[in-house]
Design a protein around this motif. Structure first.
Motif, PDB file in Angstrom:
ATOM      1  N   ILE A  86       1.191  -1.250  -0.576  1.00  0.00           N
ATOM      2  CA  ILE A  86       0.115   0.235   0.214  1.00  0.00           C
ATOM      3  C   ILE A  86       0.838   1.233   0.109  1.00  0.00           C
ATOM      4  N   ARG A  87       1.144   1.422  -1.379  1.00  0.00           N
ATOM      5  CA  ARG A  87       1.759   2.867  -1.471  1.00  0.00           C
ATOM      6  C   ARG A  87       1.511   4.692  -0.793  1.00  0.00           C
ATOM      7  N   GLU A  88       2.534   5.160  -0.138  1.00  0.00           N
ATOM      8  CA  GLU A  88       2.236   6.206   0.093  1.00  0.00           C
ATOM      9  C   GLU A  88       2.585   7.530  -0.174  1.00  0.00           C
ATOM     10  N   MET A  89       2.016   8.335  -0.480  1.00  0.00           N
ATOM     11  CA  MET A  89       2.199   9.562  -1.049  1.00  0.00           C
ATOM     12  C   MET A  89       3.610   9.721  -1.818  1.00  0.00           C
ATOM     13  N   THR A  90       4.580   9.550  -0.750  1.00  0.00           N
ATOM     14  CA  THR A  90       6.345   9.718  -0.932  1.00  0.00           C
ATOM     15  C   THR A  90       6.581   8.909  -1.837  1.00  0.00           C
ATOM     16  N   GLY A  91       5.514   7.362  -2.378  1.00  0.00           N
ATOM     17  CA  GLY A  91       5.684   6.369  -2.908  1.00  0.00           C
ATOM     18  C   GLY A  91       6.091   5.315  -2.374  1.00  0.00           C
ATOM     19  N   HIS A  92       7.206   5.450  -1.221  1.00  0.00           N
ATOM     20  CA  HIS A  92       7.391   4.498  -0.490  1.00  0.00           C
ATOM     21  C   HIS A  92       6.020   3.310   0.202  1.00  0.00           C
ATOM     22  N   HIS A  93       6.320   2.752   1.280  1.00  0.00           N
ATOM     23  CA  HIS A  93       5.237   1.662   1.312  1.00  0.00           C
ATOM     24  C   HIS A  93       6.147   1.097   2.974  1.00  0.00           C
TER      25      HIS A  93
END
Length: 202
Positions: free
Chosen positions: A183-190
């Protein structure tokens, strides 16, 4: 509440301080073997430490700049459950690698329709000989993508009241039938994941 912990001359504090000086950058395995990862656990995994010794150890590790090891679901949730309800063989198999961070753990509790309301749990486990066959979906599973094992809740008795008939499993995360999707966050990380279980055998 105010209380004073033993001074520097206390032999317990001196022992921990001497250890940290001899191990300025300890590995998780070294911390675990010293009993400092979970000092309140019984031996041989901990030190049977009471509250005062636990606080002394915590103070001395902090003073030396030694932080906690990175396996909090394993140490905080899976390990205490295995200590309380596991067989001797399960304790021997899982607790040492868990404390040393040789094996990383995640949690498989929440579902799309069952977060803190476990009575809505729909993941099911059906007995097939010596195995359980698990089918369902989990969500918000922190670091499931890097975990070796997950603590999994699944419904094992469909006829029981909804808040009962649920069992706790140790689920190997590389079993066939497990699909982990970040589930990716808006930063692109998860660090959260969805976990789909399709006839996974445990």
């Amino acid at each position: 509440m105010e209380f004073e912990l033993p001074a520097d001359v206390d032999p317990r504090r001196a022992e921990v301080r001497a250890w940290t000086e001899a191990h300025p950058d300890p590995s998780p395995a070294e911390l675990a073997d010293a009993g400092y990862v979970a000092p309140h656990w019984p031996r041989p995994w901990g030190l049977d430490a009471g509250p005062e010794l636990q606080l002394i150890i915590g103070q001395e590790l902090e003073r030396a700049g030694i932080g906690p090891v990175d396996n909090q679901i394993g140490i905080g949730w899976a390990g205490p459950t295995i200590l309380h309800a596991g067989t001797p063989a399960q304790r021997d198999r899982f607790l040492g690698p868990l404390l040393r961070c040789d094996e990383f753990w995640c949690q498989l509790f929440s579902e799309p329709e069952a977060g803190s309301d476990l009575s809505s749990l729909s993941t099911r486990a059906e007995r097939d000989g010596d195995e359980w066959v698990v089918t369902g979906q989990k969500v918000w599973s922190t670091w499931a993508d890097r975990a070796d094992f997950g603590i999994l809740l699944a419904r094992t008795d469909a006829d029981a009241p909804k808040h009962r008939g649920i069992s706790y499993f140790v689920c190997p995360m590389r079993q066939p039938g497990i699909d982990i999707r970040p589930i990716r966050e808006m930063t692109g990380h998860h660090h959260f994941n969805e976990v789909f279980l399709d006839e996974v055998r445990i």
